[in-house]
Design an enzyme around this catalytic site. Sequence first.
Site, PDB file in Angstrom:
ATOM      1  N   CYS A  87       1.137   0.987  16.793  1.00  0.00           N
ATOM      2  CA  CYS A  87       0.650   0.512  17.990  1.00  0.00           C
ATOM      3  C   CYS A  87       1.257  -0.539  18.490  1.00  0.00           C
ATOM      4  O   CYS A  87       2.033  -1.505  17.630  1.00  0.00           O
ATOM      5  CB  CYS A  87      -0.467   0.422  18.612  1.00  0.00           C
ATOM      6  SG  CYS A  87      -1.014  -0.994  17.850  1.00  0.00           S
ATOM      7  N   CYS A 106      -3.269  -9.649  16.081  1.00  0.00           N
ATOM      8  CA  CYS A 106      -3.081  -8.521  17.570  1.00  0.00           C
ATOM      9  C   CYS A 106      -2.981  -9.128  18.692  1.00  0.00           C
ATOM     10  O   CYS A 106      -4.689  -9.588  18.742  1.00  0.00           O
ATOM     11  CB  CYS A 106      -3.702  -6.974  16.493  1.00  0.00           C
ATOM     12  SG  CYS A 106      -3.471  -5.613  18.898  1.00  0.00           S
ATOM     13  N   GLU A 131     -10.452  -7.136  10.104  1.00  0.00           N
ATOM     14  CA  GLU A 131     -10.598  -8.346  11.224  1.00  0.00           C
ATOM     15  C   GLU A 131     -12.240  -8.199  11.843  1.00  0.00           C
ATOM     16  O   GLU A 131     -12.376  -9.368  12.216  1.00  0.00           O
ATOM     17  CB  GLU A 131     -10.759  -6.460  12.204  1.00  0.00           C
ATOM     18  CG  GLU A 131     -10.776  -7.044  13.918  1.00  0.00           C
ATOM     19  CD  GLU A 131     -10.689  -5.258  14.360  1.00  0.00           C
ATOM     20  OE1 GLU A 131     -11.033  -5.396  15.804  1.00  0.00           O
ATOM     21  OE2 GLU A 131      -9.708  -4.771  14.380  1.00  0.00           O
ATOM     22  N   THR A 169     -11.930  -3.852  17.237  1.00  0.00           N
ATOM     23  CA  THR A 169     -10.869  -2.853  17.736  1.00  0.00           C
ATOM     24  C   THR A 169     -10.500  -1.171  17.419  1.00  0.00           C
ATOM     25  O   THR A 169      -9.963  -0.400  17.804  1.00  0.00           O
ATOM     26  CB  THR A 169      -9.619  -3.247  17.986  1.00  0.00           C
ATOM     27  OG1 THR A 169      -8.947  -3.670  17.062  1.00  0.00           O
ATOM     28  CG2 THR A 169     -10.234  -4.301  18.594  1.00  0.00           C
ATOM     29  N   CYS A 203      -9.377  -1.241  20.938  1.00  0.00           N
ATOM     30  CA  CYS A 203      -8.412  -1.333  21.262  1.00  0.00           C
ATOM     31  C   CYS A 203      -7.880   0.067  21.881  1.00  0.00           C
ATOM     32  O   CYS A 203      -7.828   1.090  21.851  1.00  0.00           O
ATOM     33  CB  CYS A 203      -7.893  -1.719  20.230  1.00  0.00           C
ATOM     34  SG  CYS A 203      -6.546  -0.561  19.630  1.00  0.00           S
ATOM     35  N   SER A 247      -6.905   1.968   6.269  1.00  0.00           N
ATOM     36  CA  SER A 247      -6.937   2.262   8.219  1.00  0.00           C
ATOM     37  C   SER A 247      -8.439   2.718   8.577  1.00  0.00           C
ATOM     38  O   SER A 247      -8.551   4.252   8.374  1.00  0.00           O
ATOM     39  CB  SER A 247      -5.916   3.073   8.491  1.00  0.00           C
ATOM     40  OG  SER A 247      -5.095   3.484   9.569  1.00  0.00           O
ATOM     41  N   SER A 259      -1.041   2.594  12.151  1.00  0.00           N
ATOM     42  CA  SER A 259      -0.223   1.032  11.541  1.00  0.00           C
ATOM     43  C   SER A 259       0.406   2.301  11.092  1.00  0.00           C
ATOM     44  O   SER A 259       1.024   1.919   9.681  1.00  0.00           O
ATOM     45  CB  SER A 259      -1.414   0.824   9.908  1.00  0.00           C
ATOM     46  OG  SER A 259      -2.103   1.299   9.967  1.00  0.00           O
TER      47      SER A 259
END
Length: 344
Positions: free
Chosen positions: A33, A117, A147, A185, A215, A243, A288
């Site tokens: 992304c 991000c 995050e 996100t 996101c 991830s 990712s």
Amino acid sequence: MPTPRVPRPAVVLENRPVDGPKRVLLAAPRGYCAGVDRAVVAVDKALERYGAPVYVRKQIVHNKHVVSELEARGAIFVEEVDEVPEGSHLVFSAHGVSPMVKDAAAERELQTIDATCPLVTKVHREATRFAKKGQHILLIGHDGHEEVEGTAGHAGERVTIVNNPDEADTVAVDDPDNVVWLSQTTLSVDETMETVNRLRARFPNLQDPPSDDICYATTNRQAAIKNIAAEADLVIVVGSANSSNSVRLVEVALQYGAKAAYRIDFADEIRQEWLDGVASIGVTSGASVPEVLVQETLAALATAGYSDIEEVETAVEDLMFSLPKELRQDLGDDDRALGGRIRT
């Protein structure tokens, strides 16, 4: 940025007969992304501009291949800022950090590059604003994820983490009429909304964030695999175990009808027994994951007879982010032109 290939063992699978023609349904969009691309380019440009070593707090993105390639170029990944020599260059990962981490870096006089991000930064700003207004924040996300730690750090004591829908039934707040929700996100869209609905059943005045926190890339990749799952005997998700969005893709594939789904980092992790009786394979990758890893997966599947590839596109992504301001200030015009805007 083209990501070099990590040498891996050659993959040759057996081409065993199955009922019906063999095919691969390749999800689009998939992989990198804009936020991930921006972060990886940031480390790459920092290495070019300042030379090795450049330090990175945590993994710049959650992908083994990307981290290994950057380490080979001179990036050093650390857990906390106190491991970084004073005055060194330090990159904050795409997942973001709390104000306390930034303060600790400043105390060590580190030259920081914030590769958070921009969509995560948006959530940070929401958390700060709601906390200043005295609202209690119910942060939907996985406790311990970088995050979530970063976002929670922007709200101090005004935040409670809700890990899953079941926790929504038991979470306690001081003022049920002054509550707002935010989210990590990279969550499952469906599970997040189930959590929100169960929270709202208990707190009818629960306030929504100004816009969806999950996101665009997470949403789009989940929508793409939903579109494929029911037709797939097997879904293979390329992505690392840490991830979140990659792990969610496996869960979503199974929820929406895939007979089996597995996550791999590299093509040589495909197991022959997964393919027994399988005619149709869905393939996707987390946000990712560089495309080279998907292409290696497709090449491995082709050795087993899965050479008919149909790309199934559900959305077109063209979001672009500028490089971190610290790099834009230090790079020359040519570098800014090459790396200052990223298109997925």
